[in-house]
Design an enzyme around this catalytic site. Structure first.
Site, PDB file in Angstrom:
ATOM      1  N   GLU A  97      25.544   3.364  45.802  1.00 55.76           N
ATOM      2  CA  GLU A  97      25.343   4.621  46.632  1.00 55.76           C
ATOM      3  C   GLU A  97      25.258   4.310  48.305  1.00 55.76           C
ATOM      4  OE1 GLU A  97      22.498   7.490  45.305  1.00 55.76           O
ATOM      5  OE2 GLU A  97      21.947   8.089  47.290  1.00 55.76           O
TER       6      GLU A  97
ATOM      7  N   ARG B  28      26.899  13.110  45.446  1.00 58.26           N
ATOM      8  CA  ARG B  28      26.735  11.719  46.483  1.00 58.26           C
ATOM      9  C   ARG B  28      28.112  11.591  47.090  1.00 58.26           C
ATOM     10  NH1 ARG B  28      22.768  13.983  46.065  1.00 58.26           N
ATOM     11  NH2 ARG B  28      20.676  12.878  45.291  1.00 58.26           N
TER      12      ARG B  28
ATOM     13  N   SER C 287      17.990   4.709  47.074  1.00 56.51           N
ATOM     14  CA  SER C 287      18.819   4.430  45.571  1.00 56.51           C
ATOM     15  C   SER C 287      20.068   3.478  46.438  1.00 56.51           C
ATOM     16  CB  SER C 287      19.132   5.576  45.138  1.00 56.51           C
ATOM     17  OG  SER C 287      18.113   6.343  44.557  1.00 56.51           O
TER      18      SER C 287
HETATM   19  C1  LIG Z   1      13.313   5.620  51.312  1.00 59.42           C
HETATM   20  C2  LIG Z   1      14.920   6.245  51.316  1.00 59.42           C
HETATM   21  C3  LIG Z   1      14.943   7.476  50.119  1.00 59.42           C
HETATM   22  C4  LIG Z   1      16.002   8.135  50.147  1.00 59.42           C
HETATM   23  N1  LIG Z   1      16.156   9.220  49.291  1.00 59.42           N
HETATM   24  C5  LIG Z   1      17.162   9.874  49.435  1.00 59.42           C
HETATM   25  C6  LIG Z   1      17.518  10.957  48.432  1.00 59.42           C
HETATM   26  O1  LIG Z   1      16.488  11.328  47.781  1.00 59.42           O
HETATM   27  N2  LIG Z   1      18.642  11.673  48.433  1.00 59.42           N
HETATM   28  C7  LIG Z   1      19.768  11.230  48.679  1.00 59.42           C
HETATM   29  O2  LIG Z   1      20.882  11.772  48.868  1.00 59.42           O
HETATM   30  N3  LIG Z   1      19.482  10.191  49.882  1.00 59.42           N
HETATM   31  C8  LIG Z   1      18.491   9.374  49.997  1.00 59.42           C
HETATM   32  N4  LIG Z   1      18.432   8.279  50.798  1.00 59.42           N
HETATM   33  C9  LIG Z   1      19.684   7.711  51.376  1.00 59.42           C
HETATM   34  C10 LIG Z   1      19.883   8.686  53.037  1.00 59.42           C
HETATM   35  O3  LIG Z   1      18.586   9.150  53.243  1.00 59.42           O
HETATM   36  C11 LIG Z   1      20.959   9.585  52.686  1.00 59.42           C
HETATM   37  O4  LIG Z   1      22.249   8.790  52.147  1.00 59.42           O
HETATM   38  C12 LIG Z   1      21.169  10.110  54.302  1.00 59.42           C
HETATM   39  O5  LIG Z   1      21.840  11.263  54.104  1.00 59.42           O
HETATM   40  C13 LIG Z   1      21.893   9.289  55.132  1.00 59.42           C
HETATM   41  O6  LIG Z   1      21.781   9.839  56.496  1.00 59.42           O
HETATM   42  P1  LIG Z   1      21.856   8.982  57.776  1.00 59.42           P
HETATM   43  O7  LIG Z   1      21.699   9.787  58.864  1.00 59.42           O
HETATM   44  O8  LIG Z   1      20.936   7.803  57.712  1.00 59.42           O
HETATM   45  O9  LIG Z   1      23.400   8.233  57.484  1.00 59.42           O
HETATM   46  P2  LIG Z   1      23.515   6.831  57.868  1.00 59.42           P
HETATM   47  O10 LIG Z   1      22.881   5.685  57.027  1.00 59.42           O
HETATM   48  O11 LIG Z   1      23.428   6.456  59.373  1.00 59.42           O
HETATM   49  O12 LIG Z   1      25.268   6.783  57.789  1.00 59.42           O
HETATM   50  C14 LIG Z   1      25.647   6.879  56.388  1.00 59.42           C
HETATM   51  C15 LIG Z   1      27.154   7.309  56.535  1.00 59.42           C
HETATM   52  O13 LIG Z   1      27.143   8.597  57.122  1.00 59.42           O
HETATM   53  C16 LIG Z   1      27.925   8.544  58.351  1.00 59.42           C
HETATM   54  N5  LIG Z   1      27.524   9.384  59.145  1.00 59.42           N
HETATM   55  C17 LIG Z   1      26.514   9.729  59.892  1.00 59.42           C
HETATM   56  N6  LIG Z   1      26.442  10.759  60.775  1.00 59.42           N
HETATM   57  C18 LIG Z   1      27.619  11.130  60.579  1.00 59.42           C
HETATM   58  C19 LIG Z   1      28.343  12.098  61.481  1.00 59.42           C
HETATM   59  N7  LIG Z   1      27.641  12.961  62.502  1.00 59.42           N
HETATM   60  N8  LIG Z   1      29.473  12.443  61.069  1.00 59.42           N
HETATM   61  C20 LIG Z   1      30.104  11.968  60.217  1.00 59.42           C
HETATM   62  N9  LIG Z   1      29.790  10.704  59.680  1.00 59.42           N
HETATM   63  C21 LIG Z   1      28.490  10.517  59.593  1.00 59.42           C
HETATM   64  C22 LIG Z   1      27.954   7.153  58.846  1.00 59.42           C
HETATM   65  O14 LIG Z   1      28.991   6.827  59.518  1.00 59.42           O
HETATM   66  C23 LIG Z   1      28.079   6.542  57.510  1.00 59.42           C
HETATM   67  O15 LIG Z   1      29.230   6.297  56.809  1.00 59.42           O
HETATM   68  C24 LIG Z   1      17.174   7.634  50.978  1.00 59.42           C
HETATM   69  C25 LIG Z   1      17.214   6.670  51.756  1.00 59.42           C
HETATM   70  C26 LIG Z   1      15.867   5.866  52.007  1.00 59.42           C
HETATM   71  C27 LIG Z   1      15.763   4.750  53.002  1.00 59.42           C
END
Ligand SMILES: Cc1cc2nc3c(=O)[nH]c(=O)nc-3n(C[C@H](O)[C@H](O)[C@H](O)COP(=O)(O)OP(=O)(O)OC[C@H]3O[C@@H](n4cnc5c(N)ncnc54)[C@H](O)[C@@H]3O)c2cc1C
Length: 290
Positions: free
Chosen positions: A283, A163, A213
């Protein structure tokens, strides 16, 4: 050009996060193409405004005071398959990548179907599930800095571990990514996606706003197990509650503020450290003006 190019002023971010929490962005703009994404970053640079790229908002705790500068919501969704390789824009949902791959009979990317958020968020945070993770699936990513200079980095150059990546804490933007799957059986891939989705529904409190998480698993253990063993299930601060269904989830049970969640996180960290001597590392990313 004026800052009017940045669409909405003072847009509340709560509706754009899975926790449904977060104050206003000074400027908020939804981008739906590569041209828009690159153009918006260029305009922000001309105005010397900080840029925050918002993906699905699924790993964020946005401060009640919001985020200063420009928030770009990345809704640029494009994915295609060549052989066993899926090329996807950074605003594509990971689930879309999994679906496109499965439909084309490409196996190995099914785990993506259960991880909310975008390709950009996954490349940034090395998202993973069910034994798969971005670091293993990623071939390379097209990146860009806030000066608009672009380059391609191989997965091995991104400093991935559990992560984490070398992109965290930097303003580097992921523009596009290529993932390696393998030619296989469409029906088998679709079946595996359904099995994983069912497993999730059983274990996670998906009916209430959450951010997945809240803490990383410490080496050799599970954050959820430690939080539950510390008797913290159901612990509440304001509108934020440690889920009864999965102790490593904090849910927004009503009108939780970011401050409620942050305080509850501190309570959990303090109790777990006291009981087990384990320091839980968030996380979820805390962003904005605290
Ligand atoms: C119900 C639920 C279950 C989940 N299960 C998991 C799981 O099993 N495993 C897991 O790893 N995570 C899990 N997560 C967390 C989440 O899904 C991941 O961390 C996911 O990768 C976040 O992506 P996002 O596009 O929503 O990023 P955001 O939450 O929008 O942003 C997170 C970070 O990424 C950066 N970011 C976003 N897009 C870009 C880009 N294009 N370039 C550079 N930086 C960028 C943002 O600036 C920020 O710093 C879960 C979340 C939820 C709500």
């Amino acid at each position: 050009m004026t800052t009017a190019a940045f669409g909405v002023r003072g847009q509340p971010l709560a509706p754009h996060t899975s926790l449904r929490i977060g104050g206003p962005a000074d400027f908020f703009l939804r981008v739906a193409s590569e041209k828009d994404l690159v153009g918006a970053i260029q305009v922000a640079r001309e105005h010397e405004l900080p840029v925050f790229v918002l993906g699905g908002g699924t790993n964020l705790l946005v401060a009640d005071r919001g985020i200063r500068g420009v928030v770009l919501q990345n809704a640029w969704r494009e994915a295609r398959v060549d052989g066993g390789v899926v090329t996807a824009s950074s605003g594509s949902e990971l689930a879309h990548v999994a679906a496109v791959a499965a439909r084309a009979g490409v196996e190995g990317l099914e785990w993506m179907a259960t991880v909310p958020g975008t390709v950009g968020g996954a490349v940034h945070g090395n998202a993973g599930a069910f034994g798969g993770e971005t670091a293993d699936a990623l071939l390379d990513a097209d990146l860009m800095d806030l000066n608009g200079d672009g380059w391609t980095a191989k997965a091995g150059e991104l400093g991935y571990s559990y992560r984490t990546s070398a992109l965290q804490g930097t303003p580097i933007v992921c523009v596009r990514a290529r993932f390696q799957g393998k030619a296989g059986d469409r029906a088998a891939a679709v079946r595996r996606i359904k099995e994983m989705a069912n497993e999730r529904i059983k274990k996670q409190p998906l009916a209430q706003p959450n951010t997945g998480s809240i803490f990383r698993n410490p080496p050799g253990d599970h954050a959820g197990r430690l939080i539950e063993a510390a008797g913290l299930k159901g612990r509440t601060v304001g509108g934020a509650t440690v889920s009864e269904k999965h102790a490593n989830f904090i849910v927004n049970a009503g009108a939780a503020t970011a401050e409620d969640v942050r305080t509850l996180m501190s309570v959990v960290q303090r109790e777990v450290a006291k009981r087990f001597g384990v320091e839980l590392v968030p996380e979820v990313e805390l962003v904005g003006e605290w």
